[in-house]
Write an enzyme that holds these catalytic residues in place. Sequence first.
Site, mmCIF file in Angstrom:
data_model
loop_
_atom_site.group_PDB
_atom_site.id
_atom_site.type_symbol
_atom_site.label_atom_id
_atom_site.label_comp_id
_atom_site.label_asym_id
_atom_site.label_seq_id
_atom_site.Cartn_x
_atom_site.Cartn_y
_atom_site.Cartn_z
ATOM 1 N N SER A 102 16.806 -14.862 -12.998
ATOM 2 C CA SER A 102 16.565 -16.281 -12.713
ATOM 3 C C SER A 102 17.627 -17.162 -13.352
ATOM 4 C CB SER A 102 15.206 -16.720 -13.251
ATOM 5 O OG SER A 102 14.192 -15.876 -12.790
HETATM 6 N N1 SAH Z 1 12.826 -11.349 -15.875
HETATM 7 C C1 SAH Z 1 13.844 -10.677 -15.125
HETATM 8 C C2 SAH Z 1 13.864 -11.130 -13.697
HETATM 9 C C3 SAH Z 1 13.823 -9.979 -12.772
HETATM 10 S S1 SAH Z 1 13.518 -10.324 -11.081
HETATM 11 C C4 SAH Z 1 15.193 -10.793 -15.780
HETATM 12 O O1 SAH Z 1 15.335 -11.511 -16.796
HETATM 13 O O2 SAH Z 1 16.129 -10.134 -15.328
HETATM 14 C C5 SAH Z 1 11.846 -9.817 -10.909
HETATM 15 C C6 SAH Z 1 11.537 -8.377 -11.155
HETATM 16 O O3 SAH Z 1 10.161 -8.188 -10.874
HETATM 17 C C7 SAH Z 1 12.278 -7.385 -10.265
HETATM 18 O O4 SAH Z 1 13.019 -6.523 -11.081
HETATM 19 C C8 SAH Z 1 11.178 -6.660 -9.523
HETATM 20 O O5 SAH Z 1 11.432 -5.283 -9.321
HETATM 21 C C9 SAH Z 1 10.008 -6.856 -10.464
HETATM 22 N N2 SAH Z 1 8.681 -6.670 -9.875
HETATM 23 C C10 SAH Z 1 8.217 -7.079 -8.667
HETATM 24 N N3 SAH Z 1 6.931 -6.709 -8.510
HETATM 25 C C11 SAH Z 1 6.569 -6.054 -9.654
HETATM 26 C C12 SAH Z 1 5.368 -5.416 -10.105
HETATM 27 N N4 SAH Z 1 4.263 -5.356 -9.362
HETATM 28 N N5 SAH Z 1 5.364 -4.853 -11.337
HETATM 29 C C13 SAH Z 1 6.470 -4.881 -12.126
HETATM 30 N N6 SAH Z 1 7.624 -5.462 -11.759
HETATM 31 C C14 SAH Z 1 7.678 -6.039 -10.530
#
Ligand code: SAH
Length: 257
Positions: A102
Amino acid sequence: MTRRPGFPAQLGPSQPKPPTQRAAAARTGAPAALPPRPQGVGLDSEAVRTRMVTRLAAQGLADPRVLAAMGRIERHRFVDSALVNQAYEDTSLPIGLGQTISKPSVVARMVELLLAATPAGARLGRILEIGTGCGYQAAVLSQVATEVYSIERLRGLHDKARDNLRAFRLPNVHLLFGDGMEGFAKGAPYAGIIAAAGGEAVPQAWIDQLASGGRIVAPTVMPDGRQSLVVLEKTAREVRRSFLETVHFVPLKSGIA
Ligand code: SAH
């Protein structure tokens, strides 16, 4: 760390000259035959981060705990070497497997919302992050909460986050591989839950695993198809929801891959 040539290498702490060359230089009075060390504000990651924090504050981010955390965690260490020059711009960036990190302003805003009911200067207790991604937000959270459980459903990103976070040595961050839709019951109750992926609704498991007095901050798809940031506050008597600004997160998916 050897994996990132260029910008991050220049950003790291200045390397002492090898003793043999230093000694030789001292003996002869000649400058040691080392390439000049890059200098200047553009290559100093702390200065670049300070500018980012100044911009966040100018945009209205006010919580000193969040500003300090954003100033401390080196975002450039979480992105691909081709993207490091954009690491402190207010932009989301790809982190692989179709996912994105993000924008700093969104991370800061969500962490500020998570902390909103925590007395000034205090840390939040144990929190759960859904969607570890590259691990950046987990590192930010580690600065404002006592314990961070962060769960990721994609094995490749879970492993990447572990690699990225190793050098930071954050003993209060616990990375989990699994489906965060189910929360992580073993760590419950949580003082806060923060989602980095947007679902159709806030899963009941998260509400069940939230402590009384706790908050959930989660992007959620609205009936019109747009995502809003939703803050959910749980008290002994009720669960209160507030719908805030429109956001653009990757989808919350079930299962692991
Ligand atoms: N906080 C992260 C943002 C990652 S984007 C950072 O700082 O990089 C969001 C992430 O959520 C993705 O990697 C995606 O694979 C994950 N995601 C989506 N659905 C999910 C679920 N049910 N359980 C765990 N992770 C999930």
